[in-house]
Write a protein that holds these residues in place. Structure first.
Motif, PDB file in Angstrom:
ATOM      1  N   GLY A 188      -0.485  -8.262   9.102  1.00 60.02           N
ATOM      2  CA  GLY A 188      -0.984  -8.792   7.675  1.00 60.02           C
ATOM      3  C   GLY A 188      -1.897  -9.813   7.611  1.00 60.02           C
ATOM      4  N   PHE A 236       0.735  -1.153  -0.138  1.00 64.70           N
ATOM      5  CA  PHE A 236       0.053   0.046   0.121  1.00 64.70           C
ATOM      6  C   PHE A 236       0.989   1.288   0.027  1.00 64.70           C
ATOM      7  N   ALA A 253       2.410  -4.949   3.199  1.00 60.53           N
ATOM      8  CA  ALA A 253       1.541  -5.537   4.105  1.00 60.53           C
ATOM      9  C   ALA A 253       1.826  -6.878   4.187  1.00 60.53           C
ATOM     10  N   GLY A 277      -1.643  -5.598  12.754  1.00 57.50           N
ATOM     11  CA  GLY A 277      -1.055  -5.018  11.581  1.00 57.50           C
ATOM     12  C   GLY A 277       0.006  -6.034  11.059  1.00 57.50           C
TER      13      GLY A 277
HETATM   14  N1  ATP Z   1      -6.290  -0.598   2.272  1.00 56.33           N
HETATM   15  C1  ATP Z   1      -5.301  -0.442   2.911  1.00 56.33           C
HETATM   16  N2  ATP Z   1      -4.529   0.728   2.698  1.00 56.33           N
HETATM   17  C2  ATP Z   1      -3.386   1.069   3.369  1.00 56.33           C
HETATM   18  N3  ATP Z   1      -2.904   0.243   4.280  1.00 56.33           N
HETATM   19  C3  ATP Z   1      -3.443  -0.683   4.705  1.00 56.33           C
HETATM   20  C4  ATP Z   1      -4.520  -1.055   3.986  1.00 56.33           C
HETATM   21  N4  ATP Z   1      -5.064  -2.505   4.610  1.00 56.33           N
HETATM   22  C5  ATP Z   1      -4.250  -2.860   5.497  1.00 56.33           C
HETATM   23  N5  ATP Z   1      -3.224  -1.616   5.476  1.00 56.33           N
HETATM   24  C6  ATP Z   1      -2.012  -1.721   6.512  1.00 56.33           C
HETATM   25  O1  ATP Z   1      -1.595  -3.138   6.243  1.00 56.33           O
HETATM   26  C7  ATP Z   1      -1.024  -3.577   7.485  1.00 56.33           C
HETATM   27  C8  ATP Z   1      -1.775  -5.058   7.670  1.00 56.33           C
HETATM   28  O2  ATP Z   1      -2.941  -5.003   7.903  1.00 56.33           O
HETATM   29  P1  ATP Z   1      -3.727  -6.092   8.293  1.00 56.33           P
HETATM   30  O3  ATP Z   1      -5.205  -5.604   8.465  1.00 56.33           O
HETATM   31  O4  ATP Z   1      -3.607  -7.123   7.216  1.00 56.33           O
HETATM   32  O5  ATP Z   1      -3.526  -6.478   9.690  1.00 56.33           O
HETATM   33  P2  ATP Z   1      -4.068  -7.532  10.747  1.00 56.33           P
HETATM   34  O6  ATP Z   1      -2.851  -8.619  10.982  1.00 56.33           O
HETATM   35  O7  ATP Z   1      -5.194  -8.065  10.000  1.00 56.33           O
HETATM   36  O8  ATP Z   1      -4.282  -6.787  11.852  1.00 56.33           O
HETATM   37  P3  ATP Z   1      -5.427  -6.655  13.187  1.00 56.33           P
HETATM   38  O9  ATP Z   1      -4.785  -7.579  13.838  1.00 56.33           O
HETATM   39  O10 ATP Z   1      -5.335  -5.507  13.659  1.00 56.33           O
HETATM   40  O11 ATP Z   1      -6.605  -7.143  12.455  1.00 56.33           O
HETATM   41  C9  ATP Z   1      -1.587  -2.653   8.425  1.00 56.33           C
HETATM   42  O12 ATP Z   1      -0.418  -1.740   8.947  1.00 56.33           O
HETATM   43  C10 ATP Z   1      -2.533  -1.772   7.971  1.00 56.33           C
HETATM   44  O13 ATP Z   1      -2.476  -0.575   8.272  1.00 56.33           O
END
Ligand code: ATP
Ligand code: MG
Lengths: 390, 255
Positions: free
Chosen positions: B50, B22, B27, B48
């Motif tokens: 991923g 992104f 990510a 975060g």
């Molecule tokens: N559409 C997007 N635009 C910009 N950054 C994004 C987007 N989607 C996710 N990110 C970033 O990518 C990273 C991974 O996000 P992700 O949602 O996959 O994390 P996660 O492991 O599911 O976290 P959580 O436990 O908080 O749900 C994070 O830093 C998030 O801010």
């Protein structure tokens, strides 16, 4: 016994208002003058459009500003047949005035009534289907969809005005008086009554179709699409198919209304199919109540009766009044008049239930309780849910 | 392709060297990740890491900048639409429960059951098999006596179960669940854990989870993500003892 009573009560609540309307519509010819009857007939064709618009906008969340166009295409299709009928073995008068010597090829098949009827219904549906398919496939949504349908409406009505020789231009297709249907002159009261009844039956039919559609799983998915399209995709449904079908259906319903409009009003011109009529159609539905099919019908009738009352009495302020009415309804009755009524009765019912359950409280605290009730007790859980589902 | 499947167990999901960025922020960063048929896999990792992005990539919601995702041996996710992927057997629950609040529990299940039929068949009522399927599912997710209730007023945990039920009536071959026990009470969490284990008999399941206690109780194999990469993978007891994992989790334990 009790369950039976409950069932018949539910039936009455579901179908009662429509039944009442149907009876009124069917009795109207006994009561109304010819002029008032043909006026009502015209308004009923508008109500048909409103039901179709409610399907796509109220339930499906796609604000189509092209309903006037589909209405017009249906009307033109049937008017072509009537015009040829009325002209006998000559070519239509406006073609003659424009210097045409013979009937254009695409007018020829409209001499057959069956072809004219089928074409008047199918062409608008196809147009909406093809346009819808490409728009929905490229995920055009919301205001962009409205703008594109409006642009198409504008272009088509301008184009119709320009094609004087083939469409009658600004005047449209008129002078249909000498056409005959089933052996009766179009202007005879038999023919006019016939078209009136046909319109009333079509309205009822379209309404029942709408009820059936919206209570099916198809209808639920349509609402789900309106509320959260991506969710529906991830449940394995293709929104493009569902939306295209509904758009085409609503176009066909508008075209049906147009077809019924022409013989009763005796004219179709670009001014009935343009941008302004399309917006008026939206006002009917917004005012009557979105995603309450009955509200759409009542909205169409109320606005048009209001319009004729005001334009007969105060022609100058009608447009302003309509505008104010629209803004007012959006501000104060965002769910339309019927929607507001519905939540009001739900409120009353909660209130009634409250007094029934706690009569003692009602006795002892009457003055204070009546004062405090509307604010404090009303937003109960059950009520919020009912509000959400409408 | 057939030759391969003879030799080793089939992969239901195969994420190959996937990178998602992104605006330059990665990510997912060259992630390799795969699930065997019939497996129940837990994916954990700090905020975060991923995890959600991994599910987004697997369901075609997000397109990777590079790398490939293969579902069920031959389906390249990049060539599919969201709904065609579901029709091929890949279902996904989102992090926030999204049931249709204005419909009853039963109607929610009813609305999901016909996804593989021609659109116009949605106009007819349910077949007897479909009704039976819905009733079995209601029993499985424990919402039998709540089936007339509007989904909007269900408790948070019940909504999560309903959403899982909506996916189960679609008989997926791979189910991806994003934080199914977030916000649940301990009792609800245990019920969900048992539900997941019984679901795992029917299809392959990937569960993204934060809650370590839940993972300890119900997981066998765990994958740990961190900064878009796989930190480690293995039996839950081993992973728990892994120094890197401890560091990542302790370092941010209450962040
Ligand atoms: N559409 C997007 N635009 C910009 N950054 C994004 C987007 N989607 C996710 N990110 C970033 O990518 C990273 C991974 O996000 P992700 O949602 O996959 O994390 P996660 O492991 O599911 O976290 P959580 O436990 O908080 O749900 C994070 O830093 C998030 O801010
Ligand atoms: Mg996440």
């Amino acid at each position: 016994m009790k369950a039976k009573e409950k069932l018949s009560f539910a039936l009455l609540r579901h179908w009662g208002p429509v039944l009442l309307l149907a009876v009124i519509f069917l009795l109207a010819p006994q009561v109304l003058t010819e002029f008032r009857l043909s006026q009502l007939g015209k308004f009923l064709t508008f109500a048909i459009v409103a039901v179709g618009l409610d399907l796509i906008w109220g339930y499906g969340g796609m604000l189509s500003l092209g309903q006037g166009l589909f209405f017009g295409l249906g009307a033109y299709g049937f008017a072509m047949y009537l015009k040829l009928q009325a002209s006998g073995d000559k070519i239509p008068d406006f073609m003659f005035w424009s210097g045409l010597k013979s009937l254009p090829w695409f007018w020829q098949p409209f001499q057959t009534p069956l072809f004219a009827i089928v074409a008047a219904l199918i062409i608008p549906a196809l147009l909406a289907g093809v346009l819808g398919y490409f728009l929905f496939r490229s995920r055009v949504q919301g205001v962009y969809f409205s703008i594109i349908t409006q642009a198409l409406t504008l272009l088509t009505s301008i184009w119709f005005i320009g094609q004087q020789a083939y469409t009658g231009g600004t005047n449209g297709i008129t002078n249909l008086g000498s056409a005959k249907v089933f052996g009766y002159s179009l202007l005879s009261s038999q023919a006019q009554h016939g078209f009136y009844y046909l319109t009333a039956f079509c309205l009822l039919g379209v309404y029942i179709l709408g009820r059936w559609l919206t209570s099916s799983r198809f209808g639920r998915l349509l609402v789900a699409l309106r509320d959260d399209e991506s969710r529906v995709r991830f449940l394995g449904y293709d929104p493009v198919v569902i939306k295209t079908l509904v758009f085409a259906l609503s176009a066909m319903i508008a075209a049906l209304a147009g077809m019924l409009f022409v013989p009763q009003v005796g004219i179709i011109s670009p001014s009935s199919m343009g941008v302004v009529p399309s917006i008026e159609m939206v006002v009917w539905v917004a005012l009557g109540g979105r995603s309450t099919l009955l509200g759409a019908i009542l909205g169409a009738l109320a606005v048009n009766y209001g319009k004729s009352f005001f334009s007969e009495s105060y022609p100058d302020i009608w447009q302003t009044f309509l505008g104010l009415l629209f803004i007012g309804s959006v501000l104060f009755f965002p769910t339309g008049v019927l929607g507001a009524l519905k939540s009001a009765t739900a409120r009353l019912r909660t209130l009634a239930a409250f007094w029934v359950v706690r009569p003692g409280l009602a006795e002892s605290h009457k003055p204070r309780a009546t004062h405090a009730l509307p604010e404090v007790v009303l937003p109960t859980m059950s009520q919020r849910v009912e509000g959400g589902s409408s | 392709m057939n030759v391969q499947t003879h030799n080793r167990p089939e992969k239901i999901l195969d994420v190959q060297n996937v990178t998602v960025s992104f605006d330059g922020f990665k990510a997912l960063d060259g992630l390799d990740f795969s699930i065997q048929k019939g497996e129940l896999r837990f994916v954990i990792g700090p905020n975060g890491a991923g995890k959600t992005t991994l599910l987004d990539v697997a369901t075609g919601k997000t397109r990777p900048a590079s790398g490939k995702v293969i579902f069920n041996g031959g389906v390249d996710v990049a060539h599919e639409m969201e709904h065609t992927l579901v029709r091929k057997g890949l279902s996904r629950k989102f992090q926030t429960p999204s049931v249709f609040g204005s419909l009853s529990v039963y109607e929610n299940l009813e609305a999901t059951v016909g996804f593989n039929d021609p659109t116009l068949s949605l106009l007819r009522g349910l077949t007897r098999e479909e009704e039976a399927l819905i009733h079995d599912t209601l029993a499985l997710i424990g919402l039998m006596d709540r089936m007339q209730v509007k989904a909007g007023i269900l408790a948070h945990g019940e909504k999560q179960w309903l959403e899982i039920g909506m996916l189960l009536v679609q008989k997926p071959s791979l189910l991806l669940l994003d934080e199914p026990v977030a916000g649940m009470t301990r009792q609800e969490r245990n019920r969900t854990g048992e539900l997941l284990q019984s679901i795992a008999h029917r299809c392959s399941v990937v569960v993204v989870e934060h809650d370590m206690e839940f993972v300890r109780n119900f997981a066998k194999t765990v994958t740990v993500l961190h900064l878009g990469q796989m930190l480690c993978e293995g039996a839950v007891e081993d992973v728990q003892r892994d120094e890197r994992v401890v560091k990542v989790y302790l370092g941010r334990a209450h962040a």
